[in-house]
Structures are given as structure tokens and as C-alpha cells.
Design a protein around this motif. Structure first.
Motif, short mmCIF file in Angstrom:
data_model
loop_
_atom_site.label_atom_id
_atom_site.label_comp_id
_atom_site.label_asym_id
_atom_site.label_seq_id
_atom_site.Cartn_x
_atom_site.Cartn_y
_atom_site.Cartn_z
N GLY A 74 35.94 5.65 28.09
CA GLY A 74 37.23 4.99 28.27
C GLY A 74 38.08 5.47 29.42
O GLY A 74 39.16 4.96 29.65
N THR A 75 37.61 6.48 30.16
CA THR A 75 38.38 7.04 31.27
C THR A 75 37.71 6.69 32.60
O THR A 75 36.50 6.85 32.74
N GLU A 76 38.52 6.24 33.56
CA GLU A 76 37.96 5.93 34.88
C GLU A 76 37.42 7.21 35.51
O GLU A 76 38.12 8.22 35.60
N PHE A 77 36.17 7.14 35.95
CA PHE A 77 35.48 8.31 36.46
C PHE A 77 35.09 8.15 37.92
O PHE A 77 34.96 9.12 38.64
N LEU A 78 34.92 6.91 38.35
CA LEU A 78 34.45 6.66 39.72
C LEU A 78 34.99 5.31 40.17
O LEU A 78 35.06 4.37 39.37
N ARG A 79 35.36 5.23 41.44
CA ARG A 79 35.89 3.97 42.00
C ARG A 79 35.36 3.78 43.41
O ARG A 79 35.40 4.69 44.22
N GLU A 80 34.86 2.60 43.67
CA GLU A 80 34.44 2.19 45.01
C GLU A 80 35.11 0.85 45.29
O GLU A 80 35.24 0.04 44.37
N ALA A 81 35.49 0.63 46.53
CA ALA A 81 36.13 -0.64 46.87
C ALA A 81 35.67 -1.13 48.24
O ALA A 81 35.34 -0.33 49.11
N ARG A 82 35.64 -2.43 48.36
CA ARG A 82 35.31 -3.18 49.57
C ARG A 82 33.93 -2.88 50.11
O ARG A 82 33.00 -3.56 49.78
N PHE A 83 33.77 -1.86 50.94
CA PHE A 83 32.47 -1.57 51.52
C PHE A 83 31.84 -0.41 50.76
O PHE A 83 32.36 0.70 50.77
N VAL A 84 30.73 -0.67 50.11
CA VAL A 84 30.10 0.30 49.22
C VAL A 84 28.91 0.93 49.93
O VAL A 84 28.03 0.22 50.43
N HIS A 85 28.86 2.25 49.95
CA HIS A 85 27.73 2.98 50.50
C HIS A 85 26.79 3.28 49.33
O HIS A 85 27.03 4.21 48.55
N PHE A 86 25.75 2.47 49.20
CA PHE A 86 24.91 2.54 48.02
C PHE A 86 24.14 3.84 47.88
O PHE A 86 23.90 4.28 46.77
N GLU A 87 23.77 4.48 48.98
CA GLU A 87 23.06 5.75 48.88
C GLU A 87 23.97 6.81 48.25
O GLU A 87 23.55 7.55 47.36
N GLN A 88 25.22 6.85 48.71
CA GLN A 88 26.18 7.81 48.16
C GLN A 88 26.51 7.47 46.71
O GLN A 88 26.60 8.37 45.87
N LEU A 89 26.67 6.20 46.41
CA LEU A 89 26.96 5.78 45.05
C LEU A 89 25.82 6.17 44.11
O LEU A 89 26.05 6.68 43.02
N GLU A 90 24.59 5.95 44.56
CA GLU A 90 23.43 6.31 43.75
C GLU A 90 23.40 7.81 43.46
O GLU A 90 23.17 8.22 42.31
#
Length: 112
Positions: A83-99
Motif C-alpha cells: 500500500g505504500t508507493e515504493f518506486l516512480r517513473e515518469a515520461r521517459f522510462v529507462h527499462f534497464e535501470q527499472l529492471e
């Protein structure tokens, strides 16, 4: 490809977040070309993480979502854990970093 739940109200979003330990919320708009490009990549990435539930919100249909989650641009990707926001990405997503970030977070909870 990761199954996705369409969420059509703020109440549905809140319920979705509470219902899953790991909930990933994808906020987009129909006219957003970046949104259309990011979504299939996100669904493929999330296939690696079976415990993460994916929900989608059309910001044009649920306008109050912008105020609730401080959304200033789309797409927005939000990961909630318990229930708590842990991660946020917006607009341009760097998928390698997100992974990599998702793998670290997921590993922490797997080790518990």
C-alpha cells in the motif's frame, strides 16, 4: 505478456493497491504516443515478476488520479508495496535501470 487490470475509478485504484502486496499502476492517456510505446515493454518486463499485479488507469477517464498521485505528465509508472508507493517513473522510462531496481526490491521481499 503480463495480464493487466483496467481500473475505471479512484476507488478501484485504491482497492487494487490494497488487494495486492505488490501493485504496479500504469497511468496513461489515449493520445500519448510515448504511453503506447512504453506499455508493451512494461508488460514484458513484469512477466519476470509474477507477484506484481499490473493495473492501468486512463487519466482522461479518471481525471482525479492526477491529483491523488501528483501526476504532471504521462505515462507514470508507480510501484506500491503493502500500500505504500515504493518506486516512480515518469515520461521517459529507462527499462534497464527499472529492471535492476525491480530485481533488487523483489529480491529483498523474497528473502524475508
Amino acid at each position: 505478456m503480463k495480464e493487466m487490470t483496467e481500473l475505471h475509478s479512484l476507488a478501484a485504484v485504491e482497492h487494487f493497491i490494497k488487494q495486492h502486496q505488490f501493485s504496479f499502476i500504469y497511468i496513461s492517456r489515449p493520445g500519448c504516443t510515448v504511453c503506447h510505446a512504453v506499455l508493451p515493454q512494461l508488460r514484458l518486463l513484469l512477466d519476470q515478476f509474477p507477484k506484481i499485479a499490473l493495473g492501468h488507469i486512463n487519466a482522461d477517464d479518471v481525471e482525479e488520479v492526477a491529483g491523488r498521485f501528483s501526476v504532471f505528465t504521462v505515462p507514470v509508472l508507480l510501484l506500491f508495496i503493502d500500500g505504500t508507493e515504493f518506486l516512480r517513473e515518469a515520461r521517459f522510462v529507462h527499462f534497464e535501470q527499472l529492471e535492476e531496481r525491480l530485481k533488487r526490491i523483489y529480491q529483498l521481499y523474497e528473502d524475508e
